[in-house]
Design an enzyme around this catalytic site. Sequence first.
Site, PDB file in Angstrom:
ATOM      1  N   GLU A   1       0.830  -1.209   0.000  1.00 47.77           N
ATOM      2  CA  GLU A   1       0.000   0.000   0.000  1.00 47.77           C
ATOM      3  C   GLU A   1       0.865   1.259   0.000  1.00 47.77           C
ATOM      4  O   GLU A   1       0.723   2.130   0.856  1.00 47.77           O
ATOM      5  CB  GLU A   1      -0.971  -0.031   1.184  1.00 47.77           C
ATOM      6  CG  GLU A   1      -1.904  -1.235   1.116  1.00 47.77           C
ATOM      7  CD  GLU A   1      -2.966  -1.297   2.214  1.00 47.77           C
ATOM      8  OE1 GLU A   1      -2.744  -0.753   3.304  1.00 47.77           O
ATOM      9  OE2 GLU A   1      -4.026  -1.907   1.951  1.00 47.77           O
TER      10      GLU A   1
ATOM     11  N   ASP B   1      -8.339  -9.373   4.040  1.00 50.27           N
ATOM     12  CA  ASP B   1      -8.155  -8.290   4.987  1.00 50.27           C
ATOM     13  C   ASP B   1      -9.255  -8.250   6.041  1.00 50.27           C
ATOM     14  O   ASP B   1     -10.107  -7.376   5.997  1.00 50.27           O
ATOM     15  CB  ASP B   1      -8.121  -6.960   4.211  1.00 50.27           C
ATOM     16  CG  ASP B   1      -7.597  -5.817   5.065  1.00 50.27           C
ATOM     17  OD1 ASP B   1      -7.064  -6.081   6.148  1.00 50.27           O
ATOM     18  OD2 ASP B   1      -7.721  -4.666   4.621  1.00 50.27           O
TER      19      ASP B   1
ATOM     20  N   GLU C   1     -12.582  -2.932  12.251  1.00 54.52           N
ATOM     21  CA  GLU C   1     -12.618  -2.157  11.008  1.00 54.52           C
ATOM     22  C   GLU C   1     -13.773  -2.559  10.090  1.00 54.52           C
ATOM     23  O   GLU C   1     -14.568  -1.724   9.682  1.00 54.52           O
ATOM     24  CB  GLU C   1     -11.283  -2.316  10.277  1.00 54.52           C
ATOM     25  CG  GLU C   1     -11.283  -1.654   8.907  1.00 54.52           C
ATOM     26  CD  GLU C   1      -9.933  -1.731   8.212  1.00 54.52           C
ATOM     27  OE1 GLU C   1      -8.975  -2.290   8.780  1.00 54.52           O
ATOM     28  OE2 GLU C   1      -9.847  -1.213   7.087  1.00 54.52           O
TER      29      GLU C   1
HETATM   30  C1  BDP Z   1      -6.194  -2.541   6.158  1.00 55.71           C
HETATM   31  C2  BDP Z   1      -6.526  -1.169   6.616  1.00 55.71           C
HETATM   32  C3  BDP Z   1      -5.414  -0.211   6.454  1.00 55.71           C
HETATM   33  C4  BDP Z   1      -4.137  -0.786   7.011  1.00 55.71           C
HETATM   34  C5  BDP Z   1      -3.856  -2.099   6.340  1.00 55.71           C
HETATM   35  C6  BDP Z   1      -2.663  -2.832   6.913  1.00 55.71           C
HETATM   36  O1  BDP Z   1      -7.661  -0.735   5.901  1.00 55.71           O
HETATM   37  O2  BDP Z   1      -5.784   0.963   7.117  1.00 55.71           O
HETATM   38  O3  BDP Z   1      -3.081   0.080   6.863  1.00 55.71           O
HETATM   39  O4  BDP Z   1      -4.935  -2.953   6.512  1.00 55.71           O
HETATM   40  O5  BDP Z   1      -2.881  -3.833   7.577  1.00 55.71           O
HETATM   41  O6  BDP Z   1      -7.075  -3.390   6.821  1.00 55.71           O
HETATM   42  O7  BDP Z   1      -1.531  -2.458   6.699  1.00 55.71           O
END
Ligand code: BDP
Length: 681
Positions: free
Chosen positions: A288, A367, A395
């Site tokens: 990301e 996720d 989340e």
């Molecule tokens: C996702 C989240 C994000 C996190 C990412 C992570 O939406 O905010 O930064 O995982 O685990 O669930 O790095």
Amino acid sequence: KEAYNCWLQYRKVDNDKLFQLYFKSVAAVSNSLIIQSVIQELELAFHSMYGKGPDISQQIHEQTTLILATYQDIKLADYGLNGDIFQEINDEGYVIKSSKNGDKEAILLIGKTDKGVLYATHHLLRLIQTGETLKELNILESPRNKIRMINQWDNMNGSIERGYAGKSIFYENNKITSNMERIKDYARLLSSVGVNAISINNVNVWKVETNLITNVLLPDVAKIADILRAYGIKTFLSINFASPIEIGDLTTADPLDNDVKQWWKQKVEEIYRYIPDFGGFVVKADSEHRPGPFSYNRNHADGANLLGEALQPFNGIVIWRCFVYNCMQDWRDRSTDRARAAYDHFKPLDGHFLDNVILQIKNGPMDFQVREPVSPLFGALESTNQVLEFQITQEYLGQQRDLCYLVPMWKEVLEFDTYSKGAGSTVKTIVDGSLFSSKISGIASVSNIGNDVNWTGHTLAQANLFGYGRLIWNPDLAAEEISREWIQLTFGNDETVIEQINHMLLDSWGIYENYTTPLGIGWMVNPNHHYGPNVDGYEYSRWGTYHFADRDGIGVDRTMETGTGYTGQYFSPNKEMFNSLDTCPDELLLFFHHVPYTHTLKSGETVIQHYYNSHFKGVEQVEELIARWILLEDKIDSYRFHNVLERLKMQLKNAKEWRDQVNTYFYRKSGIPDEKNRKIY
Ligand code: BDP
């Protein structure tokens, strides 16, 4: 006050006899920073429970009724204890035993180390608060997992990524907080359920947080570490892989570059000057948009080993996250599958990591959805240390407005049999290090707390933090044992309260699943903030999170023959079980298969009818939750009662939104009416 104290209520105990018998006179034979915390906790607890504190001495004398010591500090034989039992438990284990001190009854809390004494003390306090007998105690406990960690996703501006309970307790206005009392109370909560490690900043390390490892902020980080240390908790930091460029004066962060290696070595030396028992680094790299070794054509092992080498002389560790996938994929190109990514990246590197490097793997391949299969990386890495990553913060699971008790879900993950070394190769035996004789391993989880009075926004979400600690200490505990204990500690021992809340907690995951995305499809949430329904919210985006609904059917074909081949990442018989429509469990059907709406489930319902039914049912179930809670109005203090009631009402609203959007969407897509003719908009 009740809300703030969570499960450490130390409610008044009307039993002075008990106090006289066991707690009047305490001998803390061993002495250490941690034992000091134990004494403080005991004083606090006894004052609150019995209205008076014990006499505390370092020597055992005639009057002593409670003895705290490590096993090396007392003559075990004098109390009928055989030293051999301490060979059976690890460094954090303990024994609680009723014995005699001369002609007096006494309770012994004997740790293998002072940490064991700390955990034994909390065990005893739990027994008192839940009204268990203190007679003839003979308890032997040893935590199953070595690393029992919490990941804070706190940013230095005070915000918390995916935080639903206020602001950070660690930072405000780009500085480290001066409110160390709150951090101490957090440490008390965490240590009371056995958590022994914490990373104190977000895995996404932005500009300010990159400075946490500079001499500007390290003195303040050290203050936090000082507090946590007294509760047996090691401090870790998330780092920015590009630190040598961002805070050093290098032009590269190439892990094979000698200057870069040197830079990290010096950096680590500097950190240990401030924090001699620093735990190590947590790293989100090439994920990301965070920098990582890929920019230099190096792989994850090169990146992780660079840091591992620097940390080795100090016994520090690198926790390298496996949440790596292409977040820029073109949604039109449906040949790649995000679910495959972690395995595809890390499986080929098995055995290439230094032995102080640990890979941190999310429980599922996507996720933290309401239901995912277990990540196929578990079992596939035989020669690499690993930690499982859970997410306590809700989340995708209602954001602490909706109720969702997560222990049942975590248990399913831990019990899942990967078959990697034949039957019995469960996830819990992988992460506790026994299956592959891993050097270090354990479980980490994203925290759900903030500076809200009750820490977790929704008071009942405290159960998840408590439950997480209890479960990873001993994965064999039942979800129901944990919730029951939590309710008793939090709300007292009234049977109606226990029964109603227990129902609410144990049903809640299934309820949430019913009104959101049953059958394993996941997502369908509003983009970015992830609360509430938006069926196509992620359908035409670059994140790799699709449901493929069209007029005929829904689901992702991940089979080996016609799909993405993801099922092939599992060991047999899981591979075949998920791959075949006949054997794939209903609850994960749409994760693995694209089927017509008229496909009949094992339950006998069609997929579309199941969707309608479960969404209607989910809303009714939330109404039941409210009814159960209202029964408790007189039995729970007003602050906590209203906090929960208000959240349940928000949940009901959310559940209706989900029901109506999802049902309407699929009715319009498929044109298939509800058999029961209920109102679909
Ligand atoms: C996702 C989240 C994000 C996190 C990412 C992570 O939406 O905010 O930064 O995982 O685990 O669930 O790095």
